[in-house]
Design an enzyme around this catalytic site. Structure first.
Site, mmCIF file in Angstrom:
data_model
loop_
_atom_site.group_PDB
_atom_site.id
_atom_site.type_symbol
_atom_site.label_atom_id
_atom_site.label_comp_id
_atom_site.label_asym_id
_atom_site.label_seq_id
_atom_site.Cartn_x
_atom_site.Cartn_y
_atom_site.Cartn_z
ATOM 1 N N HIS B 115 -45.247 -7.995 14.263
ATOM 2 C CA HIS B 115 -44.164 -7.779 13.309
ATOM 3 C C HIS B 115 -43.783 -9.002 12.467
ATOM 4 O O HIS B 115 -42.920 -8.930 11.608
ATOM 5 C CB HIS B 115 -42.924 -7.279 14.072
ATOM 6 C CG HIS B 115 -41.951 -6.500 13.261
ATOM 7 N ND1 HIS B 115 -40.636 -6.900 13.069
ATOM 8 C CD2 HIS B 115 -42.086 -5.335 12.580
ATOM 9 C CE1 HIS B 115 -40.017 -6.023 12.301
ATOM 10 N NE2 HIS B 115 -40.867 -5.068 11.997
ATOM 11 N N LYS B 117 -43.644 -11.930 9.661
ATOM 12 C CA LYS B 117 -43.874 -11.927 8.209
ATOM 13 C C LYS B 117 -43.846 -13.391 7.766
ATOM 14 O O LYS B 117 -42.903 -13.830 7.090
ATOM 15 C CB LYS B 117 -42.755 -11.162 7.462
ATOM 16 C CG LYS B 117 -42.579 -9.700 7.888
ATOM 17 C CD LYS B 117 -41.471 -9.502 8.890
ATOM 18 C CE LYS B 117 -41.036 -8.046 9.019
ATOM 19 N NZ LYS B 117 -42.131 -7.164 9.517
ATOM 20 N N ASP B 122 -51.375 -25.122 4.127
ATOM 21 C CA ASP B 122 -51.827 -26.479 4.461
ATOM 22 C C ASP B 122 -51.171 -27.018 5.720
ATOM 23 O O ASP B 122 -50.868 -28.222 5.818
ATOM 24 C CB ASP B 122 -51.590 -27.430 3.264
ATOM 25 C CG ASP B 122 -52.445 -27.060 2.056
ATOM 26 O OD1 ASP B 122 -52.053 -27.396 0.925
ATOM 27 O OD2 ASP B 122 -53.502 -26.416 2.246
#
Ligand SMILES: [Zn+2]
Ligand SMILES: [Zn+2]
Lengths: 171, 171
Positions: B115, B117, B122
């Protein structure tokens, strides 16, 4: 004191809901864990609220977290809750519980999602991430919550909360 | 340079997907906006990647964002994507597109949700919040993404990404 902490889920074990009670858990053979978990840390941060708790969370169904919020309200912390209209109407939503305790709950008026998952404690501590306040988010899903008191990060969220709170003022 | 930026959604207008092309958008009557939006800022941060881009996102269906990722991959940025198994199998998922371009995509093996996000650029810039990579999240829902290069915040996420990447190694 600078706070930058990250909580990851799922917890491997279910955190004992009685631990936060006065005197702690008195069960002789408690089947829940008394070890530190991400949930127990989340509850500790919430319980650090002295003045205000602003919740802006898509779906709130976990009873343990709901009770934590109600207890803060009963202690005099000003609690405001923003949530999603369609999620509020699902079986399991704790919004009826919050409202029956006199906590103000507002919601959006659109079929789109009020999808935020953040909380602000005393206008100074932000808890934000992927985590909805559900049992599945605690013990099933891969989730994260970032906890920070960095003012440059917290301030946009306090402003956004107020903007949505005013926008969702009931009729 | 310290980066602490918050992007809120929904965008009031749809950001022009052609703006980021060489020479920009050449349409005479472009129906999309060329103003700065949260989406255009998100794309700018992604495009700042020089070496690596790690994406850990529940659902990825927005073509504009998918093309941005593919272009980075084609420029030589090492892209790794972690996503949710059930979401990957939905119509509209861009995972087939990523894989056809040679980008590595891994997924969980559980009915619970991967779940997260978040994205890491880098190994030093974290983008994290409520925002799934869908068109509805850009122009419909109330969403947030926090962008920060604070090492104390970024590091737990780079460690978690690697842990999940290793755990989800295919067969
Ligand atoms: Zn116990
Ligand atoms: Zn254009």
């Amino acid at each position: 004191r600078v706070i930058h902490k990250v909580l990851f889920f799922p917890d491997a074990q279910v955190s004992c809901p009685r631990q936060s009670q006065p005197g702690g858990c008195k069960m002789r053979r408690c089947k829940f864990t008394h070890d530190t978990t991400s949930l127990s840390q989340l509850k500790q941060y919430l319980c650090s609220a002295k003045n205000t708790l602003d919740l802006c969370v898509y779906t709130i169904s976990c009873l343990d977290l709901a009770k934590t919020v109600v207890e803060l309200h009963q202690k005099g912390v000003v609690v405001r809750i923003l949530t999603d209209k369609e999620q509020m109407e699902q079986t399991g939503s704790q919004v009826w519980y919050f409202r029956s305790e006199g906590i103000q709950v507002r919601h959006d008026n659109s079929p789109y999602f009020m999808h935020h998952k953040f909380a602000i404690i005393d206008n100074s501590l932000l808890i934000n991430g992927s985590f909805n306040w559900t049992r599945q988010a605690i013990t099933g899903n891969s989730e994260n919550l970032l906890v920070t008191n960095s003012r440059r990060i917290v301030r946009p969220y306090t402003q956004e909360f107020q903007r949505l709170w005013d926008a969702y003022e009931p009729g």
